[in-house]
Design a protein around this motif. Structure first.
Motif, PDB file in Angstrom:
ATOM      1  N   ASN A   1       0.633  -1.262   0.093  1.00 29.13           N
ATOM      2  CA  ASN A   1       0.049   0.030   0.080  1.00 29.13           C
ATOM      3  C   ASN A   1       0.659   1.234  -0.034  1.00 29.13           C
ATOM      4  O   ASN A   1       0.721   2.273   0.479  1.00 29.13           O
ATOM      5  CB  ASN A   1      -1.031  -0.040   1.253  1.00 29.13           C
ATOM      6  N   HIS A   2       2.061   1.293  -0.575  1.00 28.82           N
ATOM      7  CA  HIS A   2       2.547   2.402  -0.996  1.00 28.82           C
ATOM      8  C   HIS A   2       1.784   3.002  -2.209  1.00 28.82           C
ATOM      9  O   HIS A   2       1.212   2.083  -3.073  1.00 28.82           O
ATOM     10  CB  HIS A   2       3.924   2.216  -1.643  1.00 28.82           C
ATOM     11  N   ILE A   3       1.639   4.353  -2.182  1.00 33.98           N
ATOM     12  CA  ILE A   3       0.730   4.994  -3.327  1.00 33.98           C
ATOM     13  C   ILE A   3       1.386   6.054  -4.148  1.00 33.98           C
ATOM     14  O   ILE A   3       2.207   6.996  -3.583  1.00 33.98           O
ATOM     15  CB  ILE A   3      -0.611   5.692  -2.510  1.00 33.98           C
ATOM     16  N   ALA A   4       0.962   5.989  -5.255  1.00 39.14           N
ATOM     17  CA  ALA A   4       1.680   7.094  -6.168  1.00 39.14           C
ATOM     18  C   ALA A   4       0.438   7.756  -7.037  1.00 39.14           C
ATOM     19  O   ALA A   4      -0.221   6.871  -7.708  1.00 39.14           O
ATOM     20  CB  ALA A   4       2.902   6.627  -6.856  1.00 39.14           C
ATOM     21  N   VAL A   5       0.590   9.045  -7.278  1.00 36.92           N
ATOM     22  CA  VAL A   5      -0.622   9.347  -8.290  1.00 36.92           C
ATOM     23  C   VAL A   5       0.211  10.511  -9.165  1.00 36.92           C
ATOM     24  O   VAL A   5       1.252  11.392  -8.777  1.00 36.92           O
ATOM     25  CB  VAL A   5      -1.673  10.243  -7.533  1.00 36.92           C
ATOM     26  N   ILE A   6      -0.324  10.703 -10.297  1.00 35.88           N
ATOM     27  CA  ILE A   6      -0.012  11.790 -11.217  1.00 35.88           C
ATOM     28  C   ILE A   6      -0.854  12.819 -11.139  1.00 35.88           C
ATOM     29  O   ILE A   6      -2.191  12.485 -11.233  1.00 35.88           O
ATOM     30  CB  ILE A   6       0.432  11.325 -12.533  1.00 35.88           C
ATOM     31  N   SER A   7      -0.452  14.200 -11.111  1.00 33.11           N
ATOM     32  CA  SER A   7      -1.256  15.262 -11.230  1.00 33.11           C
ATOM     33  C   SER A   7      -0.683  16.492 -11.625  1.00 33.11           C
ATOM     34  O   SER A   7       0.381  16.928 -10.880  1.00 33.11           O
ATOM     35  CB  SER A   7      -1.966  15.624  -9.842  1.00 33.11           C
ATOM     36  N   ASN A   8      -0.825  16.918 -12.869  1.00 37.15           N
ATOM     37  CA  ASN A   8      -0.500  18.420 -13.289  1.00 37.15           C
ATOM     38  C   ASN A   8       1.094  18.363 -13.265  1.00 37.15           C
ATOM     39  O   ASN A   8       1.711  19.367 -12.760  1.00 37.15           O
ATOM     40  CB  ASN A   8      -0.985  19.421 -12.249  1.00 37.15           C
ATOM     41  N   GLY A   9       1.678  17.152 -13.917  1.00 33.80           N
ATOM     42  CA  GLY A   9       3.014  17.214 -13.972  1.00 33.80           C
ATOM     43  C   GLY A   9       3.904  16.773 -12.906  1.00 33.80           C
ATOM     44  O   GLY A   9       5.224  17.068 -12.841  1.00 33.80           O
ATOM     45  N   LYS A  10       3.274  16.407 -11.630  1.00 35.12           N
ATOM     46  CA  LYS A  10       3.749  16.040 -10.523  1.00 35.12           C
ATOM     47  C   LYS A  10       3.509  14.561 -10.174  1.00 35.12           C
ATOM     48  O   LYS A  10       2.313  14.311 -10.407  1.00 35.12           O
ATOM     49  CB  LYS A  10       3.437  17.075  -9.420  1.00 35.12           C
ATOM     50  N   ILE A  11       4.335  13.985  -9.457  1.00 33.45           N
ATOM     51  CA  ILE A  11       3.979  12.734  -8.833  1.00 33.45           C
ATOM     52  C   ILE A  11       3.833  13.007  -7.294  1.00 33.45           C
ATOM     53  O   ILE A  11       4.941  13.490  -6.804  1.00 33.45           O
ATOM     54  CB  ILE A  11       4.899  11.622  -9.157  1.00 33.45           C
ATOM     55  N   TYR A  12       2.838  12.551  -6.803  1.00 37.34           N
ATOM     56  CA  TYR A  12       2.805  12.593  -5.324  1.00 37.34           C
ATOM     57  C   TYR A  12       2.734  11.053  -4.669  1.00 37.34           C
ATOM     58  O   TYR A  12       2.094  10.493  -5.127  1.00 37.34           O
ATOM     59  CB  TYR A  12       1.357  13.211  -4.883  1.00 37.34           C
ATOM     60  N   TYR A  13       3.499  10.955  -3.704  1.00 40.85           N
ATOM     61  CA  TYR A  13       3.594   9.526  -3.397  1.00 40.85           C
ATOM     62  C   TYR A  13       4.052   9.424  -1.716  1.00 40.85           C
ATOM     63  O   TYR A  13       4.362  10.207  -0.974  1.00 40.85           O
ATOM     64  CB  TYR A  13       4.892   8.920  -4.072  1.00 40.85           C
ATOM     65  N   THR A  14       3.337   8.168  -1.372  1.00 39.59           N
ATOM     66  CA  THR A  14       3.576   8.026   0.370  1.00 39.59           C
ATOM     67  C   THR A  14       4.117   6.376   0.396  1.00 39.59           C
ATOM     68  O   THR A  14       3.531   5.495  -0.276  1.00 39.59           O
ATOM     69  CB  THR A  14       2.123   8.318   0.756  1.00 39.59           C
ATOM     70  N   ILE A  15       4.791   6.341   1.453  1.00 34.96           N
ATOM     71  CA  ILE A  15       5.100   5.085   1.755  1.00 34.96           C
ATOM     72  C   ILE A  15       4.608   4.603   3.184  1.00 34.96           C
ATOM     73  O   ILE A  15       5.300   3.741   3.651  1.00 34.96           O
ATOM     74  CB  ILE A  15       6.638   4.565   1.783  1.00 34.96           C
ATOM     75  N   ASN A  16       3.552   5.325   3.576  1.00 35.53           N
ATOM     76  CA  ASN A  16       3.038   5.171   4.916  1.00 35.53           C
ATOM     77  C   ASN A  16       1.648   5.298   5.041  1.00 35.53           C
ATOM     78  O   ASN A  16       1.038   5.680   5.877  1.00 35.53           O
ATOM     79  CB  ASN A  16       3.783   6.089   6.156  1.00 35.53           C
TER      80      ASN A  16
END
Length: 472
Positions: A298-313
């Motif tokens: 359940n690490h999560i990554a999203v693409i939005s408006n030219g950026k990647i937001y990601y979490t490992i917690n």
């Protein structure tokens, strides 16, 4: 006297909606004829149609539109001219050569676009079109020597509808609307296929243990699957369902290892959703979420408006990084590694020094899609499926019977679509065994798939076909 007064008031109310620049079909043709006859006095009319725009006005509510196109021909020659009209003025005059189309007997026309629109409203409850275009639209053609005036809109159930009249006498020639067939949730077990939620657009499905979640649109149309959106949860493999709360249209959903439900809407991510709670918002963005991925842990990554937001917690905190090139896909591994497939079909992996390109083992192979499961990279190309350990960097090839053009990842399960989703294959993610065909789509339009136990769950959406409406 009272009846006459009411009719006059009704007509005044209708006319008041239209802008000064909007005109009926016949008014447009008269303007076009005047210009066409300056070009050649012998011209005849062959086709007229309104044109969609975003200029406001009545959107055809009174049978009037701002923009019209029409064609005229010179009988006995291959000369024709295309004329465009906007706000009562000629905006396009384009003579050319082409084979002749049937001539419309324009002098015989007694009914205008405003007349047939009122008939369509009275007899069929025709409403303004949405999604496919704005408002009502009109066409005039010659069919079997008759002038056929057609009005296009939506029926009472918001289905795309086309009603045609003989413009000489107002007689209804045909009335058809686009009706859905297919769609729904297919559960496939050995020897049996069962369809539930028939006619719905099931945009996604996720299954874990006895829990099952589906989302989509209960009343889809040919041009929209967001009109009556829903997300539903079952704790007994689809025997009963509970509708869940959602602040917006759900685009993705998944369970973590603890059977907690996560969901993505257009700009937000939510965690710990239950039948009694819409959960906790763990991410809110200013721009649309274009792509989302989540690893088995359940690490999560999203693409939005030219950026990647990601979490490992699991969303307690987020990092962000700018993509070096427009990404088509982003993936996140169990170790938190980010891998992207660019729109130019290059594979990039994020490192402490930036983004490094991963080169394909065959230089002429172009990646079509990419997924990461645990710490293994899977890429489908015209030469088959390639897999690579992200740490060791060793490529292996998986042979396939048919070209797989798209992957679906569900936990440790990986599925592959063939061209146009005609077949679904299960791809072994632990070794290089030959993929197994698990579903022949036939007439189904497959959107998503998951598996739990011996049951394959297939999310499908309807297709649409013209069907006759009952003529009153």
């Amino acid at each position: 006297m009272l009846v006459i007064f009411l009719v006059i008031v009704n007509l005044i109310g209708r006319e008041a909606i239209a802008s000064d620049g909007e005109i009926t079909l016949k008014e447009a043709v008269n303007i076009g004829f005047q210009r066409a006859k300056e070009w050649n006095v012998n011209v005849k009319l062959t086709r007229v149609n309104s044109v969609d725009e975003t200029m406001g006005g009545s959107r055809g509510e009174t049978g009037k539109r701002f923009n019209w196109f029409m064609t005229f021909v010179v009988p006995g020659t291959d000369d024709y001219v295309l004329i465009g009209i906007s706000e009562k003025k000629i905006t396009l005059f384009s003579p050319s050569k082409q084979s002749q189309d049937p001539i419309i007997p324009y002098d015989e026309i007694k009914f205008d676009s405003s007349d047939v629109l009122q008939l369509a409203k009275d007899k069929y409850g025709l409403k303004q079109g949405k999604d496919w275009a704005t408002g009502y639209h009109f066409t005039l053609d010659s069919i079997e020597g008759k002038p056929i005036l057609t009005v296009v809109g939506n029926d009472r159930d918001n289905r795309f509808t086309r009603i045609s009249f003989n413009a000489k006498n107002g007689e209804i020639v045909s009335a058809v609307h686009k009706l859905p067939y297919g769609g729904g949730l297919i559960s496939k077990r050995i020897g049996t296929d069962t369809v539930t939620k028939r006619g719905m657009a099931i945009m996604g499905v996720v299954a874990r243990n006895n829990n099952l979640v589906v989302w989509g649109d209960k009343k889809p149309t040919q041009f929209s699957t967001t009109k009556q959106s829903f997300i539903e949860l079952s704790h007994n493999n689809g025997e009963t369902w509970t509708e869940l709360q959602a602040n917006n249209y759900v685009t993705h959903a998944w369970f973590n290892k603890n059977d907690q439900l996560y969901a993505a809407t257009e700009k937000e991510l939510w965690a710990s959703i239950t039948s009694k709670s819409k959960g906790t918002k763990i991410l809110s963005l200013d721009h649309m979420i274009e792509y989302i991925d989540y690893s088995i842990n359940n690490h999560i990554a999203v693409i939005s408006n030219g950026k990647i937001y990601y979490t490992i917690n699991q969303g307690k905190s987020w990092e962000q990084t700018t993509v070096p090139q427009p990404f088509f896909v982003v993936q996140i591994s169990n170790n938190g590694d980010l891998v992207g497939l660019t729109e130019e079909r290059k594979i990039l992996q994020k490192t402490t020094d930036g983004w490094n390109e991963i080169t394909m083992p065959k230089s002429n192979d172009e990646p079509w899609d990419m997924k990461v499961i645990k710490n293994r990279l899977f890429i489908t190309t015209q030469s088959g499926i390639w897999t690579r350990d992200l740490q060791k960097g060793i490529w292996r090839n998986i042979k396939v019977e048919e070209e797989v053009v798209k992957f679906i990842k569900k936990g440790e399960e990986l599925f592959g679509y063939t061209n146009r989703g005609e077949a679904i294959y299960s791809i072994n993610t632990k070794d290089e065994k030959k993929p197994e065909k698990v579903f022949d789509a036939v007439d189904s339009i497959v959107q998503d798939v998951d598996i739990t136990g011996d049951t394959l769950w297939i999310a499908t959406i309807p297709d649409y076909t013209w069907e006759e409406m009952t003529i009153p």
